[in-house]
Design a protein around this motif. Structure first.
Motif, mmCIF file in Angstrom:
data_model
loop_
_atom_site.group_PDB
_atom_site.id
_atom_site.type_symbol
_atom_site.label_atom_id
_atom_site.label_comp_id
_atom_site.label_asym_id
_atom_site.label_seq_id
_atom_site.Cartn_x
_atom_site.Cartn_y
_atom_site.Cartn_z
ATOM 1 N N PHE A 583 0.809 -1.219 0.000
ATOM 2 C CA PHE A 583 0.000 0.000 0.000
ATOM 3 C C PHE A 583 0.845 1.273 0.000
ATOM 4 C CE2 PHE A 583 -2.891 -3.296 1.205
ATOM 5 C CZ PHE A 583 -4.093 -2.928 0.620
ATOM 6 N N GLY A 584 2.135 1.138 -0.301
ATOM 7 C CA GLY A 584 2.946 2.297 -0.612
ATOM 8 C C GLY A 584 3.533 3.077 0.539
ATOM 9 N N ASP A 585 3.403 2.584 1.764
ATOM 10 C CA ASP A 585 4.089 3.273 2.858
ATOM 11 C C ASP A 585 5.603 3.126 2.723
ATOM 12 O OD1 ASP A 585 1.737 4.157 4.007
ATOM 13 O OD2 ASP A 585 1.529 2.391 5.283
ATOM 14 N N GLU A 586 6.032 2.069 2.058
ATOM 15 C CA GLU A 586 7.434 1.858 1.711
ATOM 16 C C GLU A 586 7.491 1.456 0.241
ATOM 17 O OE1 GLU A 586 10.010 2.251 3.720
ATOM 18 O OE2 GLU A 586 9.079 2.290 5.716
ATOM 19 N N SER A 587 8.576 1.827 -0.422
ATOM 20 C CA SER A 587 8.773 1.403 -1.805
ATOM 21 C C SER A 587 9.724 0.213 -1.824
ATOM 22 C CB SER A 587 9.367 2.545 -2.632
ATOM 23 O OG SER A 587 9.533 2.156 -3.989
ATOM 24 N N PRO A 588 9.437 -0.819 -2.597
ATOM 25 C CA PRO A 588 10.319 -1.997 -2.610
ATOM 26 C C PRO A 588 11.709 -1.637 -3.107
ATOM 27 C CG PRO A 588 8.703 -2.118 -4.381
ATOM 28 C CD PRO A 588 8.301 -0.974 -3.522
ATOM 29 N N SER A 589 12.729 -2.222 -2.456
ATOM 30 C CA SER A 589 14.114 -1.932 -2.855
ATOM 31 C C SER A 589 14.989 -3.174 -2.820
ATOM 32 C CB SER A 589 14.711 -0.859 -1.942
ATOM 33 O OG SER A 589 14.781 -1.301 -0.600
ATOM 34 N N GLY A 590 14.407 -4.349 -2.599
ATOM 35 C CA GLY A 590 15.189 -5.575 -2.578
ATOM 36 C C GLY A 590 15.659 -5.966 -3.970
ATOM 37 N N LYS A 591 16.789 -6.642 -4.019
ATOM 38 C CA LYS A 591 17.351 -7.146 -5.274
ATOM 39 C C LYS A 591 17.744 -8.607 -5.083
ATOM 40 C CE LYS A 591 17.910 -3.020 -7.483
ATOM 41 N NZ LYS A 591 17.595 -2.661 -8.888
ATOM 42 N N LEU A 592 17.547 -9.394 -6.115
ATOM 43 C CA LEU A 592 17.834 -10.823 -6.027
ATOM 44 C C LEU A 592 19.324 -11.073 -5.821
ATOM 45 C CD1 LEU A 592 15.618 -12.239 -8.927
ATOM 46 C CD2 LEU A 592 15.074 -12.144 -6.482
ATOM 47 N N THR A 593 19.615 -12.028 -4.946
ATOM 48 C CA THR A 593 20.998 -12.471 -4.756
ATOM 49 C C THR A 593 21.194 -13.894 -5.280
ATOM 50 O OG1 THR A 593 20.495 -13.210 -2.510
ATOM 51 C CG2 THR A 593 21.328 -10.973 -2.773
ATOM 52 N N ALA A 594 20.169 -14.419 -5.909
ATOM 53 C CA ALA A 594 20.241 -15.732 -6.558
ATOM 54 C C ALA A 594 19.404 -15.666 -7.827
ATOM 55 C CB ALA A 594 19.731 -16.830 -5.631
ATOM 56 N N THR A 595 19.928 -16.178 -8.899
ATOM 57 C CA THR A 595 19.266 -16.144 -10.194
ATOM 58 C C THR A 595 18.006 -17.003 -10.181
ATOM 59 O OG1 THR A 595 21.390 -15.811 -11.298
ATOM 60 C CG2 THR A 595 19.588 -16.684 -12.640
ATOM 61 N N PHE A 596 16.925 -16.498 -10.777
ATOM 62 C CA PHE A 596 15.694 -17.273 -10.942
ATOM 63 C C PHE A 596 15.703 -17.902 -12.337
ATOM 64 C CE2 PHE A 596 12.206 -16.194 -7.753
ATOM 65 C CZ PHE A 596 13.105 -15.885 -6.737
ATOM 66 N N PRO A 597 15.722 -19.235 -12.412
ATOM 67 C CA PRO A 597 15.791 -19.893 -13.728
ATOM 68 C C PRO A 597 14.439 -19.887 -14.441
ATOM 69 C CG PRO A 597 15.610 -21.534 -12.004
ATOM 70 C CD PRO A 597 15.696 -20.202 -11.308
ATOM 71 N N ARG A 598 14.474 -20.098 -15.739
ATOM 72 C CA ARG A 598 13.247 -20.317 -16.508
ATOM 73 C C ARG A 598 12.802 -21.767 -16.401
ATOM 74 N NH1 ARG A 598 11.993 -16.516 -20.267
ATOM 75 N NH2 ARG A 598 10.874 -18.119 -21.422
ATOM 76 N N SER A 599 13.777 -22.654 -16.154
ATOM 77 C CA SER A 599 13.504 -24.084 -16.123
ATOM 78 C C SER A 599 14.496 -24.745 -15.184
ATOM 79 C CB SER A 599 13.649 -24.674 -17.531
ATOM 80 O OG SER A 599 13.754 -26.081 -17.494
ATOM 81 N N VAL A 600 14.067 -25.822 -14.543
ATOM 82 C CA VAL A 600 14.987 -26.591 -13.702
ATOM 83 C C VAL A 600 16.146 -27.117 -14.534
ATOM 84 C CG1 VAL A 600 15.201 -28.657 -12.262
ATOM 85 C CG2 VAL A 600 13.185 -27.200 -12.045
ATOM 86 N N GLY A 601 15.900 -27.358 -15.821
ATOM 87 C CA GLY A 601 16.947 -27.875 -16.688
ATOM 88 C C GLY A 601 18.115 -26.930 -16.889
ATOM 89 N N GLN A 602 17.954 -25.642 -16.566
ATOM 90 C CA GLN A 602 19.053 -24.686 -16.696
ATOM 91 C C GLN A 602 20.035 -24.750 -15.523
ATOM 92 O OE1 GLN A 602 16.551 -21.107 -16.976
ATOM 93 N NE2 GLN A 602 17.472 -20.711 -18.970
ATOM 94 N N ILE A 603 19.635 -25.393 -14.445
ATOM 95 C CA ILE A 603 20.414 -25.387 -13.205
ATOM 96 C C ILE A 603 21.647 -26.273 -13.352
ATOM 97 C CG2 ILE A 603 20.339 -26.078 -10.765
ATOM 98 C CD1 ILE A 603 17.326 -25.373 -10.854
ATOM 99 N N PRO A 604 22.825 -25.846 -12.863
ATOM 100 C CA PRO A 604 23.078 -24.602 -12.138
ATOM 101 C C PRO A 604 23.145 -23.397 -13.082
ATOM 102 C CG PRO A 604 25.115 -25.826 -12.362
ATOM 103 C CD PRO A 604 24.021 -26.700 -12.908
ATOM 104 N N ILE A 605 22.554 -22.299 -12.632
ATOM 105 C CA ILE A 605 22.552 -21.072 -13.424
ATOM 106 C C ILE A 605 22.936 -19.923 -12.514
ATOM 107 C CG2 ILE A 605 20.051 -20.766 -13.084
ATOM 108 C CD1 ILE A 605 19.989 -19.526 -15.918
ATOM 109 N N TYR A 606 23.865 -19.080 -12.981
ATOM 110 C CA TYR A 606 24.368 -17.980 -12.167
ATOM 111 C C TYR A 606 24.965 -16.938 -13.100
ATOM 112 C CZ TYR A 606 28.378 -21.113 -12.796
ATOM 113 O OH TYR A 606 29.317 -21.954 -13.331
#
Length: 765
Positions: A583-606
């Protein structure tokens, strides 16, 4: 004669100091003198006892003195205990050690204080996503204050294992895939736990784990075999452990896996050559739970053999196995373990107890007043709420759906929408889970009467009841609903029909990640996907609030859902923090520290992979024969390392280097102008990456070498600068020499690891 009398007098004084615990009498000898005099009075059995770390077992308040563990404590056969809490109970047990054992040596009391104590912060993967080292250090400081107020003086944290395989459940306990970021977080956590003076009663002895390479098991299966080259170990997996050692961590925990065919618990190269000789570690090493006896299953030998192997390799404390307690005396008598090695191990345990101030006052962590004033305070909870909000990663926000308006009706739908016990996440052993704030309750608390909040469960966690039981262990139930899938869905749709916007609270339960929670499929469970599809068909705006302890495969959701907010497992203040962002009392500022794959078959992906001789190049997902790509999937991830949106927009411009050449021991400055061009104030994580273009060994296409989290009001501009030194350019070569090689380097500064614009410079020797 006078020398003999003086020696007798010194021994009597030392004995008096050891006997008079609880009266704050100070130890007057130097640390070395004190430990050596104490060591000289110990029998072999008492020495071995200091190396024994059992679980608290059958000790309960009121009968501690009659338990089997207490019997061993009286006989000097215990060096510490874990899985026991409250100052009252620990004081009772400590009293046995310092008043009823012969030498009155105090005990260590350990616990898995991983991401907070009763005030629980986001899971470590979530904490890392803040990219805010001061917040991370503060979370450890608060955890230390609370745990120490409950009698605990040793934590089995931080876990710094690098992992590039989200099938491995314990990715939730670490800081992601990057060695540089992981190293910075490791140092922050050690500083937070141990402070500047370990003898203060609001600090904890930290224990970096799991040494080493535990995050790289084959197939992502917990406890499984790890096999990698030493050059990869030193460049990509070792740095966070070394960073913790350099920060002064007091203890190290061995990992379960093998390294070069030898289990870490018995690996002398790892524990002595690397840890002691190369890194100059001067604390003690403890096994993981039953780590010594598990070497028998690895095929290393019988119980006596594996125990001797562990001690000779460099292990000082045996957690639970009792291999030292039961076999080391025989091994000493048979010449398989030297007395010198036993004494060396005991010195390190006694040294930790000395540094904690336990010989001055063994009850310094047993102040019965502190556990009423220092635990789960309003101030601590407010800090946990702020930290949680900063850990959330906004993955998608089409047409500015978020933030939501503080009016109308909102339907919270999903099995994780009103469940307190799953909010703290895995490894929250001291948390009072029932006090955690779930999403529905948080919304009602924050929004009051301005928004009408409705709720429906919509589905169970998973279709398979047996699977759900495995995924909700340790009391973290989701209260499985025995109604049919259709009944649950129809109820949800009825609630949705009354709402202006739908918040779908979906994803994993907290115990679907964590130890022994490996997964082969990484999507949202199918029954929840069906619920989400039905909600989308209503035509109403849908926000996916994603609970997870690992990167998930979200290709379908990213295509269908307008807004996705990844909240990990946010801790005790979950519902309040999520509402602050939605509801906007805070603005999101987190950033991923682990890659999100499109498929399990891509793992390991970094992100910091290396080029092959046949790189695909920029073909925007198109297949190209005889290049390094898949025939059934794109190469790139769904969401790259460092990715995260804000409610505002940040524009990068004018990347500059202060020089195009840098000499050895010199430095250059990289700068970039960042402007908040959106309509909200916000925070941005500015990320510096460097590429070593040509090396004596192949180098990654890009490596994180710096970051800054800045705040910009809307319309505000700031020039962000980074100093680059030769140290930032060093790596381990094929001889395992840590060097920087002359040549060309590319400097990138951007909002995530996909940044492509760079400036070159030359390192000149």
């Amino acid at each position: 004669m006078r020398l003999f009398q003086a020696l007798i007098f010194t021994i009597l004084i030392t004995t008096s100091v050891l006997a008079q615990k609880g009266n704050n009498q100070k130890v007057t000898l130097s640390k070395t003198e004190f430990i050596e005099q104490l060591l000289s009075k110990m029998t072999l059995e008492e020495k071995i006892g200091q190396l024994n770390l059992p679980t608290s077992g059958d000790i309960t308040t009121g009968q501690a003195s009659s338990s089997d563990v207490a019997k061993n404590i009286k006989e000097g056969k215990v060096g510490g205990l874990f899985n026991i809490k409250t100052a009252e109970k620990i004081r009772e047990v400590q009293k046995i050690a310092v008043e009823q054992s012969r030498l009155k040596i105090p005990l260590l009391f350990g616990m898995d204080v991983i991401h907070g104590y009763e005030t629980t912060f986001p899971i470590p993967l979530g904490l890392s996503s803040t990219w805010n080292l001061s917040l991370i250090e503060r979370s450890a400081q608060i955890a230390a204050k609370e745990a120490s107020a409950d009698g605990i003086n040793w934590t089995f944290s931080p876990m710094v294992d690098i992992s590039r395989d989200p099938r491995w459940g314990r990715v939730s306990e670490g800081s992601g895939e990057d060695a540089y970021l992981g190293s910075e977080i490791a140092k922050a956590m050690v500083r937070g736990y141990q402070g500047k003076d370990l003898s203060l009663n609001n600090t904890l002895l930290a224990c970096v784990k799991h040494f080493a390479l535990y995050g790289a098991p084959e197939g992502g299966r917990d406890y499984n075999t790890v096999d990698m080259s030493r050059i990869r170990m030193y460049n990509e997996y070792f740095p966070p452990y070394k960073a913790a050692v350099d920060a002064g961590v007091g203890s190290v925990m061995a990992s379960f896996n093998e390294i070069d065919g030898i289990p870490a618990t018995g690996n002398k190269w790892l524990m002595t050559d690397v840890l002691r000789k190369q890194w100059n570690f001067n604390g003690f090493v403890v096994t993981d739970y039953t780590g010594i006896q598990e070497m028998m299953e690895h095929g290393v030998g019988d119980f006596q053999t594996v125990s001797a192997t562990a001690l000779n390799a460099g292990i000082e404390m045996d957690m639970v196995s009792e291999g030292f307690l039961k076999t080391v005396k025989k091994s000493v008598e048979e010449g398989k373990v030297s007395m010198e090695r036993v004494d060396q191990a005991v010195r390190l345990i006694l040294s930790a107890k000395y540094d904690l101030g336990l010989f001055d006052d063994p009850y310094r962590y047993c102040d019965l007043k502190r556990n009423k004033t220092d635990i789960f305070t309003v101030a601590h909870r407010n800090e946990a709420r702020k930290t949680a909000a900063e850990s959330f990663v906004l993955l998608k926000n089409d047409k500015g759906l978020l933030p939501l308006k503080k009016s109308g009706t909102v339907a919270v739908i999903g099995p994780l929408g009103n469940n307190a016990v799953n909010m703290p996440g895995t490894w929250s052993v001291a948390t009072k889970h029932e006090k955690a704030i779930p999403l529905e309750d948080g919304m009602k608390s924050v929004l009051g009467k301005s928004v009408n909040v409705l709720y429906a469960k919509g589905s169970n966690l998973v279709a398979d009841a047996a699977y759900e039981e495995r995924a909700t262990m340790f009391g973290k139930t989701l209260y499985r609903d025995n109604r049919s899938k259709e009944e649950l869905l129809n109820e949800a749709l009825q609630v949705a029909s009354k709402a202006d916007v739908i918040v779908a609270a979906l994803g994993e339960s907290s115990e679907m990640s964590g130890e022994s929670s490996s997964r082969t499929e990484l999507g949202i469970p199918s029954v929840q996907k069906e619920l989400l599809d039905a909600l989308l068909k209503t035509g109403k705006p849908v926000v996916l609030v994603l609970f997870t302890g690992r990167p998930l495969v979200l290709v379908e959701e990213s295509q269908k859902v307008a807004a996705i907010l990844n909240v990990w497992f946010p801790g005790t203040e979950a519902g309040l923090a999520i509402t602050d962002i939605l509801f906007g009392d805070e603005s999101p500022s987190g950033k991923l520290t682990a890659t999100f794959p499109r498929s399990v078959g891509q793992i390991p992906i970094y992100y910091n992979a290396k080029n092959t001789g046949r790189p695909l190049g920029n073909t925007e997902g198109k297949f190209e024969k005889f290049k390094t790509n898949y025939i059934d999937e794109r190469n790139e991830p769904l969401y790259p390392f460092g990715f995260g949106l804000s409610y505002t927009q940040f524009t990068y411009a004018n990347l500059q280097l202060s020089a195009d050449k840098m000499r050895s021991n010199g430095k250059i400055t990289a700068s970039v102008e960042i402007t908040n061009t959106g309509n909200y104030d916000g925070k941005e994580v500015v990320q510096l990456y460097i590429r070593d273009v040509v090396g004596s060994v192949t180098r990654p296409i890009k490596e994180l070498k710096g970051f800054q989290k800045i705040y910009l009001a809307k319309g505000q501009k700031q020039t962000v600068t980074f100093e680059i030194t030769e140290e930032d350019l060093k790596f381990y070569n094929s001889e395992l020499e840590f060097i920087a090689e002359p040549g060309t380097f590319h400097v990138f500064i951007g909002t995530n690891s996909d940044v492509t614009e760079y400036k070159p410079f030359e390192l000149v020797k």
